[in-house]
Structures are given as structure tokens and as C-alpha cells.
Design a protein around this motif. Structure first.
Motif, PDB file in Angstrom:
ATOM      1  N   MET A   1      64.410  -7.375  79.127  1.00 33.59           N
ATOM      2  CA  MET A   1      64.863  -7.364  80.755  1.00 33.59           C
ATOM      3  C   MET A   1      64.010  -7.370  81.775  1.00 33.59           C
ATOM      4  N   ASP A   2      64.226  -7.762  82.233  1.00 34.92           N
ATOM      5  CA  ASP A   2      63.489  -7.887  83.716  1.00 34.92           C
ATOM      6  C   ASP A   2      64.021  -7.370  84.838  1.00 34.92           C
ATOM      7  N   LEU A   3      63.968  -6.281  85.113  1.00 33.12           N
ATOM      8  CA  LEU A   3      64.753  -5.739  86.827  1.00 33.12           C
ATOM      9  C   LEU A   3      64.048  -6.141  87.878  1.00 33.12           C
ATOM     10  N   SER A   4      62.388  -6.148  87.687  1.00 33.25           N
ATOM     11  CA  SER A   4      61.677  -6.558  89.252  1.00 33.25           C
ATOM     12  C   SER A   4      62.215  -7.235  89.674  1.00 33.25           C
ATOM     13  N   PRO A   5      62.020  -6.716  91.350  1.00 33.75           N
ATOM     14  CA  PRO A   5      62.485  -7.648  91.893  1.00 33.75           C
ATOM     15  C   PRO A   5      60.846  -9.317  92.335  1.00 33.75           C
ATOM     16  N   ARG A   6      62.385 -10.522  92.835  1.00 34.72           N
ATOM     17  CA  ARG A   6      61.232 -11.624  92.216  1.00 34.72           C
ATOM     18  C   ARG A   6      60.689 -11.528  94.058  1.00 34.72           C
ATOM     19  N   ARG A   7      59.288 -12.147  93.726  1.00 33.99           N
ATOM     20  CA  ARG A   7      58.380 -12.953  94.461  1.00 33.99           C
ATOM     21  C   ARG A   7      58.786 -13.839  95.402  1.00 33.99           C
ATOM     22  N   PRO A   8      57.892 -14.732  96.669  1.00 32.79           N
ATOM     23  CA  PRO A   8      58.072 -15.481  96.393  1.00 32.79           C
ATOM     24  C   PRO A   8      57.399 -16.470  95.499  1.00 32.79           C
ATOM     25  N   ARG A   9      57.101 -15.656  94.491  1.00 36.79           N
ATOM     26  CA  ARG A   9      56.412 -17.187  94.259  1.00 36.79           C
ATOM     27  C   ARG A   9      57.295 -17.997  92.354  1.00 36.79           C
ATOM     28  N   ASP A  10      57.591 -16.500  92.132  1.00 33.97           N
ATOM     29  CA  ASP A  10      59.211 -16.216  91.085  1.00 33.97           C
ATOM     30  C   ASP A  10      60.284 -17.398  91.826  1.00 33.97           C
ATOM     31  N   TRP A  11      60.098 -17.119  93.068  1.00 28.28           N
ATOM     32  CA  TRP A  11      61.313 -18.086  93.359  1.00 28.28           C
ATOM     33  C   TRP A  11      60.938 -19.868  93.216  1.00 28.28           C
ATOM     34  N   ILE A  12      60.176 -19.167  94.124  1.00 28.54           N
ATOM     35  CA  ILE A  12      59.473 -20.933  93.721  1.00 28.54           C
ATOM     36  C   ILE A  12      59.499 -21.547  92.448  1.00 28.54           C
ATOM     37  N   ALA A  13      58.880 -20.023  91.255  1.00 26.60           N
ATOM     38  CA  ALA A  13      59.114 -20.866  89.485  1.00 26.60           C
ATOM     39  C   ALA A  13      60.153 -21.156  89.284  1.00 26.60           C
ATOM     40  N   ASP A  14      61.427 -20.762  89.761  1.00 26.84           N
ATOM     41  CA  ASP A  14      62.969 -20.543  90.085  1.00 26.84           C
ATOM     42  C   ASP A  14      63.459 -21.763  90.190  1.00 26.84           C
ATOM     43  N   SER A  15      63.183 -21.924  91.067  1.00 22.22           N
ATOM     44  CA  SER A  15      63.651 -23.206  91.826  1.00 22.22           C
ATOM     45  C   SER A  15      63.166 -24.519  90.991  1.00 22.22           C
ATOM     46  N   LEU A  16      62.043 -24.115  90.758  1.00 23.50           N
ATOM     47  CA  LEU A  16      62.107 -25.714  90.047  1.00 23.50           C
ATOM     48  C   LEU A  16      61.829 -25.581  88.962  1.00 23.50           C
ATOM     49  N   LEU A  17      61.949 -24.914  87.629  1.00 25.01           N
ATOM     50  CA  LEU A  17      62.625 -24.698  86.527  1.00 25.01           C
ATOM     51  C   LEU A  17      63.831 -25.445  87.282  1.00 25.01           C
ATOM     52  N   PHE A  18      64.882 -25.059  87.563  1.00 22.42           N
ATOM     53  CA  PHE A  18      66.244 -25.413  88.266  1.00 22.42           C
ATOM     54  C   PHE A  18      66.431 -26.413  88.755  1.00 22.42           C
ATOM     55  N   GLY A  19      65.100 -27.305  89.249  1.00 24.34           N
ATOM     56  CA  GLY A  19      65.828 -28.773  89.999  1.00 24.34           C
ATOM     57  C   GLY A  19      65.592 -29.215  88.779  1.00 24.34           C
ATOM     58  N   PHE A  20      64.479 -28.978  87.654  1.00 20.06           N
ATOM     59  CA  PHE A  20      63.988 -29.717  86.874  1.00 20.06           C
ATOM     60  C   PHE A  20      65.528 -29.595  86.082  1.00 20.06           C
ATOM     61  N   ALA A  21      65.741 -28.731  85.505  1.00 19.94           N
ATOM     62  CA  ALA A  21      67.102 -28.693  84.390  1.00 19.94           C
ATOM     63  C   ALA A  21      68.006 -29.351  84.991  1.00 19.94           C
ATOM     64  N   VAL A  22      68.650 -29.169  86.271  1.00 20.40           N
ATOM     65  CA  VAL A  22      69.603 -30.514  87.509  1.00 20.40           C
ATOM     66  C   VAL A  22      69.123 -32.055  87.210  1.00 20.40           C
ATOM     67  N   ALA A  23      67.807 -32.109  87.268  1.00 24.41           N
ATOM     68  CA  ALA A  23      67.317 -33.567  87.181  1.00 24.41           C
ATOM     69  C   ALA A  23      67.825 -33.946  85.584  1.00 24.41           C
ATOM     70  N   PHE A  24      67.262 -33.406  84.887  1.00 23.96           N
ATOM     71  CA  PHE A  24      67.202 -33.842  83.247  1.00 23.96           C
ATOM     72  C   PHE A  24      68.761 -34.264  82.937  1.00 23.96           C
ATOM     73  N   GLY A  25      69.708 -32.894  83.437  1.00 19.29           N
ATOM     74  CA  GLY A  25      71.255 -33.083  83.044  1.00 19.29           C
ATOM     75  C   GLY A  25      71.604 -34.614  83.946  1.00 19.29           C
ATOM     76  N   LEU A  26      71.495 -34.598  85.332  1.00 17.17           N
ATOM     77  CA  LEU A  26      72.279 -36.213  85.945  1.00 17.17           C
ATOM     78  C   LEU A  26      70.921 -37.175  85.044  1.00 17.17           C
ATOM     79  N   LEU A  27      69.490 -37.739  84.721  1.00 20.25           N
ATOM     80  CA  LEU A  27      69.618 -38.419  83.822  1.00 20.25           C
ATOM     81  C   LEU A  27      70.197 -38.875  82.946  1.00 20.25           C
ATOM     82  N   THR A  28      70.662 -37.443  82.448  1.00 17.39           N
ATOM     83  CA  THR A  28      70.968 -37.672  80.994  1.00 17.39           C
ATOM     84  C   THR A  28      72.776 -38.386  80.941  1.00 17.39           C
ATOM     85  N   GLY A  29      72.874 -38.212  82.348  1.00 15.22           N
ATOM     86  CA  GLY A  29      74.856 -37.878  82.755  1.00 15.22           C
ATOM     87  C   GLY A  29      74.580 -39.540  83.025  1.00 15.22           C
ATOM     88  N   TYR A  30      73.360 -39.871  83.851  1.00 16.01           N
ATOM     89  CA  TYR A  30      73.500 -41.762  84.256  1.00 16.01           C
ATOM     90  C   TYR A  30      73.777 -42.652  82.849  1.00 16.01           C
TER      91      TYR A  30
END
Length: 378
Positions: A1-30
């Protein structure tokens, strides 16, 4: 378990992965919307959308619960089609942050979920084997990419550990070298100052016990005390100068200065004789060690056998080696008593470093002998 606060780099990585998951789901739904009429229960598509949204939202907790999140989304993906993007990210996340054994287990569960999905929701247009191979390939690429990143991070961490260990080793070697230098300086101070101060003690003692001595004798003793004190201070400055400039070597005497040692001791009132013959030029280490042997022997004779006659023998040549002996007779009124303290201990270390042998002990007549043999290569 990683309880360390997110750094700006972590926020960018999380946002990109979240965006990929949403885009993949939308493509599959389409793609699924175009074939919705072929599904046996089209209303279940809306349930699938909800599961896809929840899976993408759960990715924001992927750092705290990577394995738990991966297990949940993989199990749900055995029926839900739109959660596939979140499943890919979860598999990638486990491969990056967990050991290969855990990653392999989660990946095996993912393959099983692909097989169950093909059985529960067969595609009316594509064969099940093709769907299984496609899903397994996508899961495999995500897991493999994550494992590559995991191993790269492990190598970087190992490199940092080695660098830190090397820094510690360098520091320890420096401290050890400093300690050896201090020990060498302490040994030099003992040898140099012990000899000088013993001369001062002899003359000061003579003045104390002969306050009615003729003025010429008092002046001569005072002159020797002054000269010995001055020489002791000069020797001390030379040794202390090494502490201020570590790149310098300790000031070292040579075997040729043994005569000066015996002359100083004779001037202090000792009955000392120098005998023997040295043929050839003595190597530096052998000569310095021989000088220290004579110096230590004369100092001990003044301290422990006052008034006794002393004979110094220095002889040798290249091949047979160098022999050094300092013998004193039984002092008047009492046998010679030697404590065998730090001076002889340090001297034994010197002789051992030079590859020689050192012996010392009482003589049958009540005197004392200090003898050494030093190798002198031909």
C-alpha cells in the motif's frame, strides 16, 4: 500500500492512465452500440456501462490497493465488456509495483476471465477463439510492459544501493587511512619526544641533586637542557606539520644519524659506545627502522638503568642483513627493570613491517639487551 502523497508527476501518470481506460471503454461501447440489436438482452448494456464507469473511477485508488483493485476488475471483466480499459490499467499497475510472482498470478486470473467472458457472452459475429486470443494478447502486452518498467526500477534502485555502498566503503577506507596516519604520528611522537625528554630529565635531575655543582657544570647542563628542549620543539613542529599538510610524509631519520644519537646520550652523561661496521648504502626502510631501534634502546636505558654503561652495535651488509643491538650493564645499586610498554610494542610493529625479528630481555649479569635483525636484499 502506497500512502505517500502524490507528486505532480504521479498526478500526470494517473490522469493519463485514467484517460486511457475511459477512451478504451468508450471505443468498446461505440463498437457494441452498432451490434446492440444482436445481443440477447440489450438492456444489460446499460449495466455494463455502469460497471465500466465504476471500474475507471476505482483506478484513482490503484496506488493504495493495486492487487485488490486488479482482482476485482479482472473478476468483473469476466462478464463486463466496458471495464476492459480499467482491467488493462490494473494489470499494468500490478506488474509495475508488485513482484513477478504476484503479477503472474493476476495475469493468470486475467486469462481465466477472458475464457469465462467468451463462454458467458459469445460474440454473434466473431469466433470465440479470436476474441480470447485478442483479449489475452492485450492483457499480455500490458503486463509485459509493466514488468519491464518494474525491472528497470529495480535495476535503478540496485544501482543507487551500490553507489551508496561504495560511498560508505570509500568513507570507511578514508577513516582507516586517517587512523593509520594518526597511529604513525603517535608512534613518531613517542619515539622523538621520548628520546628528547629523557635527555632533559637526566640533566634536570643532575641539577636537582647537585645544587652545589660548579658554575661551569651548571651552565653546561643548562645549555644542554636548552638545546634539547629546542630540538624537541623542532621535532614536534615537524610532526605536527604533517597534521596540517596530510600530503607530506612524516620526517624520518636515517641510519647515518645513529652517531648523533650516541653523542647526545654521551653529552647527557651516559657511558655509551658505538661499535660495528655497515658496508654499503642501507635501504630507507631498513635504515629508519635501525635508527628507531637504537633510539628506543637508549631511551629505555636512561629511564630504567641510569648510570649503567651501554653498548650499541650496528653492523651488516647487503645479503646477510642488518643487525642492531643495544646492551646495557647492570645499573649501580639495583638490577635493570624494563616495563616493556608501548615503546617496545610499537618497535615490534616497525620491525615486523620491515620483515625482521626483534628480541629483548634480561641478561644473566642483570643487564638488558634489545636486539633486532633486519633483511637487507643483496
Amino acid at each position: 500500500m502506497d500512502l505517500s502523497p502524490r507528486r505532480p508527476r504521479d498526478w500526470i501518470a494517473d490522469s493519463l492512465l485514467f484517460g486511457f481506460a475511459v477512451a478504451f471503454g468508450l471505443l468498446t461501447g461505440y463498437v457494441r452500440v452498432e451490434t446492440l440489436h444482436l445481443l440477447p438482452h440489450p438492456a444489460l448494456f446499460y449495466v455494463d456501462q455502469v460497471l465500466g464507469v465504476l471500474g475507471c473511477a476505482a483506478l484513482w485508488w490503484r496506488r493504495r490497493f493495486p492487487v485488490e483493485l486488479a482482482v476485482v476488475v479482472v473478476v468483473v471483466s469476466s462478464w463486463s465488456e466496458l471495464i476492459a480499459g480499467a482491467t488493462i490499467v490494473a494489470l499494468f499497475n500490478v506488474a509495475v509495483h508488485r513482484p513477478p510472482r504476484v503479477t503472474g498470478g493476476i495475469f493468470g486470473l486475467g486469462l481465466l476471465s477472458c475464457l469465462v467472458f467468451v463462454l458467458l457472452r459469445p460474440d454473434p459475429e466473431d469466433p470465440g477463439a479470436l476474441v480470447f486470443v485478442l483479449g489475452a494478447s492485450i492483457y499480455g502486452m500490458a503486463t509485459g510492459w509493466g514488468m519491464v518498467i518494474h525491472h528497470r526500477r529495480q535495476l535503478a534502485a540496485s544501482r543507487r544501493d551500490r553507489e551508496a555502498q561504495m560511498a560508505v566503503e570509500v568513507r570507511l577506507r578514508a577513516e582507516q587511512a586517517q587512523l593509520q596516519a594518526r597511529e604513525a604520528i603517535a608512534r613518531e611522537m613517542h619515539d622523538v619526544l621520548g628520546h628528547r625528554l629523557s635527555l632533559l630529565s637526566v640533566h634536570a635531575g643532575a641539577l636537582e641533586f647537585r645544587p652545589d655543582a660548579p658554575p661551569d657544570d651548571v651552565a653546561r647542563a643548562a645549555k644542554i637542557i636548552r638545546e634539547s628542549a629546542h630540538q624537541a620543539l623542532q621535532d614536534l613542529r615537524d610532526v605536527i606539520g604533517v597534521l596540517r599538510a596530510p600530503v607530506r610524509e612524516l620526517p624520518q631519520p636515517t641510519l647515518a644519524e645513529v652517531g648523533r644519537l650516541t653523542e647526545e646520550s654521551a653529552a647527557a652523561g651516559m657511558r655509551v659506545a658505538l661499535t660495528g661496521k655497515v658496508e654499503g648504502e642501507v635501504p630507507g626502510l631498513i635504515g629508519r627502522t635501525g635508527y628507531r631501534i637504537v633510539q628506543e634502546g637508549l631511551t629505555n636505558a636512561r629511564k630504567h638503568a641510569p648510570g649503567a654503561s651501554v653498548e650499541v652495535t650496528v653492523a651488516g651488509s647487503a645479503g646477510p642483513g642488518l643487525t642492531v643491538e643495544v646492551r646495557n650493564e647492570r645499573p649501580p645499586g639495583a638490577p635493570a627493570v624494563h616495563s616493556g610498554g608501548q615503546g617496545l610494542t610499537g618497535l615490534a610493529e616497525r620491525v615486523a613491517l620491515a620483515g625482521g625479528r626483534l628480541t629483548h630481555g634480561a641478561r644473566p649479569d642483570g643487564g638488558w639487551v634489545l636486539a633486532a635483525w633486519l633483511p637487507w636484499p643483496a
